[in-house]
Every structure is written in C-alpha cells, then in structure tokens.
Design an enzyme around this catalytic site. Sequence first.
Site: not given
Length: 722
Positions: A189, A232, A313, A346, A358, A387, A409, A415, A543, A565
């Site tokens: 991922e 995940n 998520e 996390r 958010r 993110d 982190e 990404e 984003h 999203w």
Amino acid sequence: MILFSKKVFSLLYILIFILSFTSHANDGYNLWLQYKKVENKQLLKNYMASIQGVESSGDSKTISVAKQELEKGFSGLFGNVFQIDDNNSGKNTLIIGSEANLDVKYSKYLKNELSKIERDGFIIKQLKIEGNTKIIITAKTDVGVLYGVFRLLREIQSYKSIENINIIDSPKVDVRILNHWDNLDRTVERGYAGFSLWDWHRLPDYIDSRYVDYARANASIGINGTVLTNVNANALILTPHYLEKVKALADVFRPYGLKVYLTARFSAPIEIGGLETADPLNTEVIQWWKDKTAEIYKSIPDFGGYLVKANSEGQPGPQNYERNHVDGANMLADAVAPFGGIVMWRAFVYSEHDPTDRAKQAYSEFVPYDGQFKDNILIQVKNGAIDFQPREPFHPMFGAMPKTPLMMEFQITQEYLGFSTHLVYLPKLYEEVFEADTYREGKGSTVAKVIDGSLHNKKITGVAGVTNIGNDRNWTGHHFLQANWYGFGRLAWNPHLKSKDIAEEWIRQTFSNDENFINPIKKMMIQSRETVVKYMNPYGLHHIFDTGHHYGPGPWVGNLPRPEWNPTYYHKADEFGVGFNRTKTGSNATAQYAPEVAKMYDDILTTPEKDLLWFHHVSWNHKLKNEQTLWNGMALKYQEGVDEVEDMISLWNSMEQYVDPQRFKEVKMMLNIQYKEAKWWRDACLLYFQQFSKQDLPNGVEKPSKTLEEFQSLRFPFAPGR
C-alpha cells in the site's frame, strides 16, 4: 597441468571482457554503500597508512558482521583485497570492540569518552600508544560498535581526514523505525518501487540475500527497528504459520541491531482466536493477547512490540466496544511489558461524524487522555494534522501532551508527491517540521525537542518512517529517492541535523566526491521539495489529489460519500476566494496550538504565506507580499514549479561526465516524466480554479495544453500503491 583449447580460451577471454565491461554498470543496488576506490592519491595513501590492520574483540555475530563490513569497505575503498587477521595486524591498527570486551590497555585511555555515550552510541578515536597509531571504535554494545564501523567507512567514503579522528556520537531518539505498509500477498500500500521485499511464500526456508543487504543499509544509518506489515493489518501474521517466517527474518536482522515489530489487528482475537469479542476490557481477550504475545517472544526473544491502527478508516478498535484509545493501548502494553516490548498506537483518526474539520480530530481524541497511557506506549503522530501533504503546518498535538511520549510519523514513500517518478528530497520537509516552534514551554520549544524527549524529559522516544522500499533493483524506484531513506535514518538518529549536510553526505557516498558535481546537485536536491509544492499545492492548498490512488490532480472531486474524502472539502473554492478557514471565525482549529502560534495563524497578515490557504479562505484579489493578487500569485507559482523542473533537467544533462551511464540515463528519464506531470498539475489546477476566479492567466504562464474536461476524464485504474 591443465590445458585449454583455443576455443575454451576464446570463450574465457570473451567472458572476462564482458565482466570487465559490465562491472562499470551501476544499477543502484549498493545504495550509499558504494565503497568505490578513493581517487585522491594523497588521501588514499594516508588512509592506508593509518589502517594497516584490524584487531577485534568479542565473538558475537554483530562483531562478525562488523568485521565483514570493514573487509568489504576497505577492499573497495583501498583498491586491494583487505582481510582481517586478528593475530597479524599492522603497527597502525584499527581496533574494534565493545567496552566490556576491549583490552584494558586501550579502554584506560577512553574513560572520559565512555562516560559520555549512551546505549547505541559509539566512540571513534585515534590514540598514540607505545609509538604506534591506533584508531579505536568502541561502544557500550556490539551494535554501537557496528554503528561506529559504518561511521568510519562514511568518513572515508566522503574523503574526510581520519588523522586525529575523535568522534563521540549517540542517538537522540530511542526507537528509529521503518513502517512497511506491506501486505501478505506482496503488494505494498502506497508502494511505488515494486513488490514487497518479504517473500512470505518461500520463507522461512529460503533466505534471500537481499534481507541481509536491507539490514546492512539500515544499520549504516542507525535504524534499529522495522514493522514488517501494513498498518491496515491482517491478523494472519500472528498465526504460527507466519510467525515462523517472521522469526526467520528476525534471525537475519538481529546481528545488525534491527528489531522486528508487527502490526496488531485489533479484531485478531475474533478472527484467529475464536473469541466472540475483541473488547479490551474482556478478561478472555486480555488473556488471549497475553498468550499470543508470550508465544511470539518465545521464538523471537528480542521482538520489539506492536504497531496499531485502530478506529481509523474502517479499522477495528476499542471504540467498537464503547471503550477508548487508552483502554485498547494499555491492554496491549500490559501484554508486552514483561518482555520489554512497546506499543506504538497511531493517532491518525478521523470520523465522518465530525462535520467541522478533519484536522482537529486527532487532537480532540487524544489530548484529553494525556498521562493515562502506560509507560511503554508511544502515540505515533503524523507530522501534520491531515495526511502527509507536500506541505502541512506541524501537528498541534506536538507539545500538547507533556505526560505522554509522542513519536513522529513521516512518510518516506511519496503518496502525495508524485510517487517514485518525482525527484523530491524529503529530509528538507522533515527538517522544516522538526524546526517548527510549538511554544508549548515558551519560545524554542521545537518539535525536535518534543520528539527527542528533552522538552518534557520523556523516558522513551521514537521516530517512524513509512518506507519507500520495494523489490526494484535500486530499492526505491528512483535513484535519488534513496536519499530519503538515508536522510530519514540520519534525522531519526538526530532530529537536529541539517538536511543540506545530509544531502552532501549522501551525494559523496552514492555518486561522487567532485565538488563540481556535489555543489549543484546538492542545491537541486534542497530546492526540489519546494519545487513540487509550487506545481502541486502552492500557498497552503492541500489534499487536492485525485481520489483513491492520489496520482495527479483532482481538485474537482466532490462526489465521494464522506465529505472529508473530497478535495472540494479542503479548498472550498468559490467566486469569493479559496482556502479553508481554520481561524477562530471558522473551524477554530488554530485554538489547538499554543496561544503564540494560534495568534499568528488567526491573522491573515501574520500567517506565513506558505500556509495561507491552509488557515484562511482568501479573496482572489488579496494582495500578496510580492504585490501580486492571490490569483496571479498562484498561477505564477505553478509556472515556477514547472520551470524549476526544466532547470533540473538541464542541470542533470550537464552532469553526465560525473555519473555512470545506467544511473544517468535512468534519472534523466524520470526527470522527463516529472516535467510532463508538473505541466499536467499546472494546467489542470489553473483551469479548474479559473472557473471561480474568472480571471485571465497572468503574463509568463503557459497556456494549458488540454481542456478542463479532458483532464477530468483521465482515469488510472491500475496506478500503483492502491
């Protein structure tokens, strides 16, 4: 006597010729551990005079790999086969060994230095003993000795003098760890460099030599932990069938000081344990985790612990049972505590049920619990509140939980930064975050001081990086992205280092020690992160990536089922302006910062322009500091980004004489892709936002190559890393 026919001799000659030719190819596999022969003849002479032999003390596997590394390194750097013979060393000798094993005739000279190093720290010092020169590498542990060995090899690779060398260095962070988002089917991922390194099907009986080289590379930059599986999580990794495979990897990594960690799927007691619940306060669940953890430690005594993504998520967690993060984390912490393990919990959480912002949710869910987590828990917080965007203000949680260890982190994989086809030097981003001032204990309360524990005297500290590593031959998909793995390790060791110094280290070891190459390439690397911000997210836009795969622009996306999203949720473009109002007149996310920081961000005139649209909804005609309107300024920033990629291409093309043909060609192709995609970002975003500004593009901005409808029609169903 063996006679060769002319035919055999000819074949041998051809083979030798081919080998001699291909030996000049460089596919990047050796990373920054190139160990090329020192070209400076005087330096080479000095190095070889200073190190005529090696003595080692201790018989651990770690000391053994340290000796192997010295043989490999010196053979390459000195241009001769270098073999260590502890019983036949030269007069000018390199001596390696931990404090406990070092001969007293050497250690007595180092009492002062030994008192200054901590666990994993090391000393490299030249001494004059009985008329001979001795270079001593020692540490509290054998792993510390190994780190010292790699440091000495780095000094030589970088053409630094080792005459009178005197280095005392200890890591400022305890847990320096890579997070692999690798799945059991070998997909990754957010992975853009091939498939997972871990060949689960062939493990435990087939040990790929690449596992050793992975451990070597990590040890060379001080990384001491690796989470093998995706956040995940798949509960199967905790079954005996897979734990046997994990043990095989742990055995390979152990001599290099690299501990193995696993992701813990919170619902594992149900999925593989046969229980009806995963409630963290249920006695059967508590016992199941204790038994499972004991099972792991029985086969892997130095197992590091668990990384957990819970109630985020769609992942299961304690909130499924009307419990909280403290309940879930403390339950797992109790399971690993008897073995010295840790839990990394996390803080990346957000809910569709919060209609405001958010960016506020992690702070709201965790800060009220400050001081309630067990001592062996680290709350793992992303560098920003959204993110892993190309630029985010530092996360307001940093400094806001003085009684709880927070670990950083970062995302090493790109990404939201063009995947592995864009040259982006991320240590510049990491440095920007570490240097940010939280003001939590007054001016100078930097994020780096939060992370290294010095701000609130934390007992345990940590930095994690979501890795960019895959099974591509060059490991990271793009030769220059190896610098992000390297730079992450160096900053995890010491968050106060400068990214420009790290860039130079990496260039010297990976490519060349020629100043004509180093200086322009270093400048290009340092600029590259700002370049990508310009052609993707200028002035605090964020984003606005296409949905799901995050490949390319998608500011028009607004039809996804959850509001947060959608890119339209974040930029809020309309005829009046663009940007997310997070001030006290908007979502009031600024209130989560210390008053000094909140005051700065609440005022549009004092908000740094790089964060302008993150905190304010700004008129298209707002005057920027350069006297341009916001619309013209945005358009010109997008164009600057494109122009700077074109400059990168020109610079790289001028560097051909300094780089081997294979890497030169491969980087050149990647830069051309980046240029093409930078123009795509510019054109698509400006066409979209132009609908709202209703203004022409300013002079100096190229006209788009396609219509907005054409850009919106693009689909990428097989983009990597999904």
